[in-house]
Write an enzyme that holds these catalytic residues in place. Sequence first.
Site, PDB file in Angstrom:
ATOM      1  N   GLY A  48       0.773  -1.236   0.000  1.00 29.78           N
ATOM      2  CA  GLY A  48       0.000   0.000   0.000  1.00 29.78           C
ATOM      3  C   GLY A  48       0.799   1.278   0.000  1.00 29.78           C
ATOM      4  O   GLY A  48       0.387   2.277  -0.575  1.00 29.78           O
ATOM      5  N   GLU A 103       3.626   4.749   5.789  1.00 32.12           N
ATOM      6  CA  GLU A 103       2.411   3.944   5.649  1.00 32.12           C
ATOM      7  C   GLU A 103       1.404   4.644   4.765  1.00 32.12           C
ATOM      8  O   GLU A 103       1.399   5.870   4.666  1.00 32.12           O
ATOM      9  CB  GLU A 103       1.766   3.716   7.030  1.00 32.12           C
ATOM     10  CG  GLU A 103       2.285   2.516   7.773  1.00 32.12           C
ATOM     11  CD  GLU A 103       1.677   1.213   7.287  1.00 32.12           C
ATOM     12  OE1 GLU A 103       1.215   1.139   6.129  1.00 32.12           O
ATOM     13  OE2 GLU A 103       1.673   0.257   8.065  1.00 32.12           O
ATOM     14  N   ASP A 104       0.530   3.867   4.161  1.00 35.79           N
ATOM     15  CA  ASP A 104      -0.576   4.435   3.415  1.00 35.79           C
ATOM     16  C   ASP A 104      -1.730   4.779   4.354  1.00 35.79           C
ATOM     17  O   ASP A 104      -2.313   5.843   4.259  1.00 35.79           O
ATOM     18  CB  ASP A 104      -1.042   3.486   2.310  1.00 35.79           C
ATOM     19  CG  ASP A 104      -1.350   2.071   2.806  1.00 35.79           C
ATOM     20  OD1 ASP A 104      -0.994   1.718   3.945  1.00 35.79           O
ATOM     21  OD2 ASP A 104      -1.926   1.296   2.022  1.00 35.79           O
ATOM     22  N   ASP A 107      -5.253   1.921  10.481  1.00 29.42           N
ATOM     23  CA  ASP A 107      -6.625   1.556  10.780  1.00 29.42           C
ATOM     24  C   ASP A 107      -6.703   1.185  12.268  1.00 29.42           C
ATOM     25  O   ASP A 107      -6.757   2.047  13.123  1.00 29.42           O
ATOM     26  CB  ASP A 107      -7.023   0.388   9.865  1.00 29.42           C
ATOM     27  CG  ASP A 107      -8.513   0.237   9.687  1.00 29.42           C
ATOM     28  OD1 ASP A 107      -9.254   0.507  10.640  1.00 29.42           O
ATOM     29  OD2 ASP A 107      -8.950  -0.165   8.599  1.00 29.42           O
ATOM     30  N   LYS A 135      -7.363   6.479  10.569  1.00 26.89           N
ATOM     31  CA  LYS A 135      -8.758   6.361  10.992  1.00 26.89           C
ATOM     32  C   LYS A 135      -8.793   6.342  12.523  1.00 26.89           C
ATOM     33  O   LYS A 135      -8.747   5.274  13.130  1.00 26.89           O
ATOM     34  CB  LYS A 135      -9.385   5.078  10.461  1.00 26.89           C
ATOM     35  CG  LYS A 135      -9.502   5.005   8.956  1.00 26.89           C
ATOM     36  CD  LYS A 135     -10.130   3.677   8.568  1.00 26.89           C
ATOM     37  CE  LYS A 135     -10.256   3.511   7.089  1.00 26.89           C
ATOM     38  NZ  LYS A 135     -10.820   2.192   6.724  1.00 26.89           N
ATOM     39  N   PHE A 156     -14.253   2.124   4.315  1.00 29.57           N
ATOM     40  CA  PHE A 156     -13.295   1.369   3.517  1.00 29.57           C
ATOM     41  C   PHE A 156     -12.950   2.205   2.301  1.00 29.57           C
ATOM     42  O   PHE A 156     -13.822   2.560   1.517  1.00 29.57           O
ATOM     43  CB  PHE A 156     -13.861   0.012   3.114  1.00 29.57           C
ATOM     44  CG  PHE A 156     -12.827  -0.846   2.454  1.00 29.57           C
ATOM     45  CD1 PHE A 156     -11.830  -1.431   3.208  1.00 29.57           C
ATOM     46  CD2 PHE A 156     -12.824  -1.024   1.081  1.00 29.57           C
ATOM     47  CE1 PHE A 156     -10.846  -2.213   2.597  1.00 29.57           C
ATOM     48  CE2 PHE A 156     -11.851  -1.795   0.472  1.00 29.57           C
ATOM     49  CZ  PHE A 156     -10.861  -2.392   1.230  1.00 29.57           C
ATOM     50  N   VAL A 157     -11.661   2.547   2.167  1.00 28.11           N
ATOM     51  CA  VAL A 157     -11.221   3.436   1.089  1.00 28.11           C
ATOM     52  C   VAL A 157     -10.243   2.721   0.162  1.00 28.11           C
ATOM     53  O   VAL A 157      -9.550   1.789   0.567  1.00 28.11           O
ATOM     54  CB  VAL A 157     -10.578   4.733   1.643  1.00 28.11           C
ATOM     55  CG1 VAL A 157     -11.617   5.581   2.356  1.00 28.11           C
ATOM     56  CG2 VAL A 157      -9.414   4.429   2.576  1.00 28.11           C
ATOM     57  N   ASP A 163      -6.068  -0.827  -1.774  1.00 31.60           N
ATOM     58  CA  ASP A 163      -6.764  -1.698  -2.710  1.00 31.60           C
ATOM     59  C   ASP A 163      -7.982  -2.364  -2.105  1.00 31.60           C
ATOM     60  O   ASP A 163      -8.178  -2.367  -0.894  1.00 31.60           O
ATOM     61  CB  ASP A 163      -5.812  -2.804  -3.179  1.00 31.60           C
ATOM     62  CG  ASP A 163      -5.593  -3.863  -2.115  1.00 31.60           C
ATOM     63  OD1 ASP A 163      -5.965  -5.027  -2.342  1.00 31.60           O
ATOM     64  OD2 ASP A 163      -5.041  -3.527  -1.046  1.00 31.60           O
ATOM     65  N   ARG A 169      -5.495   0.251  -6.600  1.00 34.27           N
ATOM     66  CA  ARG A 169      -4.307   0.874  -6.006  1.00 34.27           C
ATOM     67  C   ARG A 169      -3.804   2.057  -6.825  1.00 34.27           C
ATOM     68  O   ARG A 169      -3.262   3.003  -6.297  1.00 34.27           O
ATOM     69  CB  ARG A 169      -3.144  -0.126  -5.927  1.00 34.27           C
ATOM     70  CG  ARG A 169      -3.240  -1.146  -4.850  1.00 34.27           C
ATOM     71  CD  ARG A 169      -1.919  -1.929  -4.763  1.00 34.27           C
ATOM     72  NE  ARG A 169      -2.082  -3.168  -4.042  1.00 34.27           N
ATOM     73  CZ  ARG A 169      -2.094  -3.278  -2.722  1.00 34.27           C
ATOM     74  NH1 ARG A 169      -1.964  -2.209  -1.976  1.00 34.27           N
ATOM     75  NH2 ARG A 169      -2.232  -4.445  -2.141  1.00 34.27           N
TER      76      ARG A 169
END
Length: 184
Positions: A48, A103-104, A107, A135, A156-157, A163, A169
Amino acid sequence: MDASDMGKDLEKVLLTQEQIETRLDEMAARIDSDYAGKDLLLVGVLRGAVMVMADLSRRLHTSIEMDWMAVSSYGSGTKSSGVVRILKDLDTDLHGRHVLIVEDIIDSGLTLSWLVSNLRSRGPASVEIATLLRKPEAAKVEVDVRYVGFDIPTEFVVGYGLDFAEKYRHLPFVGTLAPHVYSG
């Protein structure tokens, strides 16, 4: 690919390409200031973080090195499993290095908390975190994140490295999928 190419699969664009680029510029300026004169190693978390790592690193004026790590706590679904496995370890010795994990998205924080602990055990001078997305409402553990692009709702993104079942992605923005895409 842009939003119009997604048709009915896209519910909404949460962050535009322009918003992401502006925020990465701001984050890079802070990182440059904080790490001036230091030996900085960016550690990207595959897969990610590829987009974030590439775009953030190109904005930095600080001399850097890069390495990649692949850890897994996700299946093909939309929720973290909480079980962490190293799929690809670093090639770089961290001893005495300033490490910035890129990081992307953060969560639950479970994977990242484990990763920080793992990397700190390798003798670095410091370990900090930069993430494009966080988040806060989804957090299950407290993780100290030094550089945050955007706090987003617990949705959820996809896009910009994120992805769903290995799709989306490559989108230059962050968006939410229509429920029919992931509930069917």
